[in-house]
Design an enzyme around this catalytic site. Structure first.
Site, PDB file in Angstrom:
ATOM      1  N   HIS A 134      48.526  32.222  40.287  1.00  0.00           N
ATOM      2  CA  HIS A 134      48.935  33.503  40.803  1.00  0.00           C
ATOM      3  C   HIS A 134      50.570  33.440  41.075  1.00  0.00           C
ATOM      4  CE1 HIS A 134      45.082  35.504  40.701  1.00  0.00           C
ATOM      5  NE2 HIS A 134      44.687  34.394  41.301  1.00  0.00           N
TER       6      HIS A 134
ATOM      7  N   GLU B 281      37.743  45.585  43.791  1.00  0.00           N
ATOM      8  CA  GLU B 281      36.612  44.376  43.351  1.00  0.00           C
ATOM      9  C   GLU B 281      36.983  42.898  43.542  1.00  0.00           C
ATOM     10  OE1 GLU B 281      36.081  48.351  41.944  1.00  0.00           O
ATOM     11  OE2 GLU B 281      37.547  46.856  41.204  1.00  0.00           O
ATOM     12  N   ASN B 282      38.273  42.925  43.876  1.00  0.00           N
ATOM     13  CA  ASN B 282      38.969  41.630  43.929  1.00  0.00           C
ATOM     14  C   ASN B 282      38.646  40.756  45.261  1.00  0.00           C
ATOM     15  OD1 ASN B 282      42.080  41.882  42.308  1.00  0.00           O
ATOM     16  ND2 ASN B 282      39.943  41.159  41.584  1.00  0.00           N
ATOM     17  N   TRP B 283      38.016  41.760  46.181  1.00  0.00           N
ATOM     18  CA  TRP B 283      37.837  41.004  47.353  1.00  0.00           C
ATOM     19  C   TRP B 283      36.282  40.043  47.407  1.00  0.00           C
ATOM     20  CZ3 TRP B 283      40.973  41.210  51.066  1.00  0.00           C
ATOM     21  CH2 TRP B 283      41.715  42.553  51.336  1.00  0.00           C
TER      22      TRP B 283
ATOM     23  N   ARG C 172      39.447  45.919  28.281  1.00  0.00           N
ATOM     24  CA  ARG C 172      39.010  46.895  29.131  1.00  0.00           C
ATOM     25  C   ARG C 172      39.990  47.488  30.204  1.00  0.00           C
ATOM     26  NH1 ARG C 172      36.214  41.958  30.042  1.00  0.00           N
ATOM     27  NH2 ARG C 172      36.810  40.768  31.956  1.00  0.00           N
TER      28      ARG C 172
ATOM     29  N   TRP D  14      45.367  30.464  33.265  1.00  0.00           N
ATOM     30  CA  TRP D  14      46.679  29.760  32.926  1.00  0.00           C
ATOM     31  C   TRP D  14      46.673  28.521  33.726  1.00  0.00           C
ATOM     32  CZ3 TRP D  14      50.781  28.178  35.797  1.00  0.00           C
ATOM     33  CH2 TRP D  14      52.087  27.786  35.228  1.00  0.00           C
TER      34      TRP D  14
ATOM     35  N   ASP E 132      46.920  40.027  33.776  1.00  0.00           N
ATOM     36  CA  ASP E 132      45.424  39.224  33.769  1.00  0.00           C
ATOM     37  C   ASP E 132      45.838  37.716  33.387  1.00  0.00           C
ATOM     38  OD1 ASP E 132      42.750  38.633  34.276  1.00  0.00           O
ATOM     39  OD2 ASP E 132      42.289  39.939  32.335  1.00  0.00           O
ATOM     40  N   GLY E 133      45.049  36.820  33.654  1.00  0.00           N
ATOM     41  CA  GLY E 133      44.898  35.456  33.181  1.00  0.00           C
ATOM     42  C   GLY E 133      45.926  34.620  34.035  1.00  0.00           C
ATOM     43  N   ASN E 134      46.057  34.711  35.157  1.00  0.00           N
ATOM     44  CA  ASN E 134      46.761  33.819  35.952  1.00  0.00           C
ATOM     45  C   ASN E 134      45.759  32.689  36.303  1.00  0.00           C
ATOM     46  OD1 ASN E 134      49.125  35.464  36.490  1.00  0.00           O
ATOM     47  ND2 ASN E 134      47.990  36.744  37.698  1.00  0.00           N
TER      48      ASN E 134
ATOM     49  N   SER F 240      39.173  47.844  33.410  1.00  0.00           N
ATOM     50  CA  SER F 240      38.627  47.365  34.745  1.00  0.00           C
ATOM     51  C   SER F 240      38.912  48.267  35.956  1.00  0.00           C
ATOM     52  CB  SER F 240      39.522  45.797  34.956  1.00  0.00           C
ATOM     53  OG  SER F 240      39.098  45.183  34.068  1.00  0.00           O
TER      54      SER F 240
END
Length: 239
Positions: free
Chosen positions: A35, A65-67, A192, A23, A18-20, A194
């Site tokens: 990414h 969910e990333n869609w 969390r 960043w 997480d966090g790309n 996720s």
């Protein structure tokens, strides 16, 4: 930290990378470049795991969910994944790394799916280490999928309801052939799961670090492993 030796059994580490995007945004860069930087951390962390004798590493690369993210960001993410697999093919072969996946990859872009299937086939006999990539994966979907398959087996009189237990249920999960997850690490400060490995993380140790994934280096991993070694893993019993 270069002399660190892992003294507690840790066969399988799962990561939420997480966090790309954050960043990249902190550096006034497009999110997709986060990414691009983040996916290169995967090989460094995998090689560190290999050196420490860890058998398997699972990464949450793309969730169900990333869609909902911007199409341009999704397109870049899959292209970076394809480039990563092509760039490190020789490393996978030299270090005997088996590439496998979890999730419904039928919905991935055809070029990404074809490259993934190609590398999976090329590395299928490698034994030293498993790099397991979760793509179009969701923990709830995985459990529902396994339940549906079991229900069909019962309906077709292949198994009896009373035969269903933990060992049998695991055989219907994407992770059926992987060791139990010992440690889950999530970067970026979010605390969390996720929808990640909801069944597999039952007794895993959980570590949440504020470091963004592109900054998660070998030394950061070793810090997490030192924390893991300090934990008293009782699995519900009393010592």
């Amino acid at each position: 930290m270069n002399n660190f030796v892992l003294r507690k059994s840790c066969r399988h580490i799962a990561f939420i990378m997480d966090g790309n995007g954050r960043w990249a945004s902190k550096r006034l860069l497009p999110r997709h470049l986060g990414h691009k930087e983040g996916i290169e951390r995967v090989i460094e962390i995998a090689e560190t795991c290999i050196d420490l004798g860890i058998e398997c590493m699972t990464v949450y690369a793309f969730s169900t969910e990333n869609w909902s993210r911007p199409k341009d960001e999704i397109s870049h993410l899959f292209k970076y994944l394809e480039n990563f697999l092509a760039k490190h093919t020789n490393t996978f072969l030299e270090k005997s790394v088996k590439i496998r996946s979890m999730g419904d990859i039928s919905k991935l872009p055809s070029s990404t799916r074809n490259k993934l299937l190609e590398i999976m086939d090329l590395t299928k006999n490698n034994k030293r280490f498993i790099l397991n990539i979760c793509l179009n994966y969701g923990g709830r979907h995985e459990i529902i999928r396994a339940s549906q398959q079991l229900a069909l087996e019962v309906k077709n009189n292949k198994i009896k309801i009373e035969e269903i237990n933990d060992d049998l249920f695991k055989k219907y999960l994407y992770s059926y052939d992987l060791p139990e997850v010992d440690l889950m690490i999530r970067t970026s400060g979010e605390v969390r799961l996720s929808n990640y490995l909801l069944y597999q993380l039952a007794y895993a140790e959980l570590i949440f670090t504020p470091v963004y994934w592109p900054d998660f280096t070998k030394d950061r991993l070793i810090e997490c492993l030192k924390e893991f070694e300090s934990r008293d893993r009782r699995f519900g019993s009393i010592k």
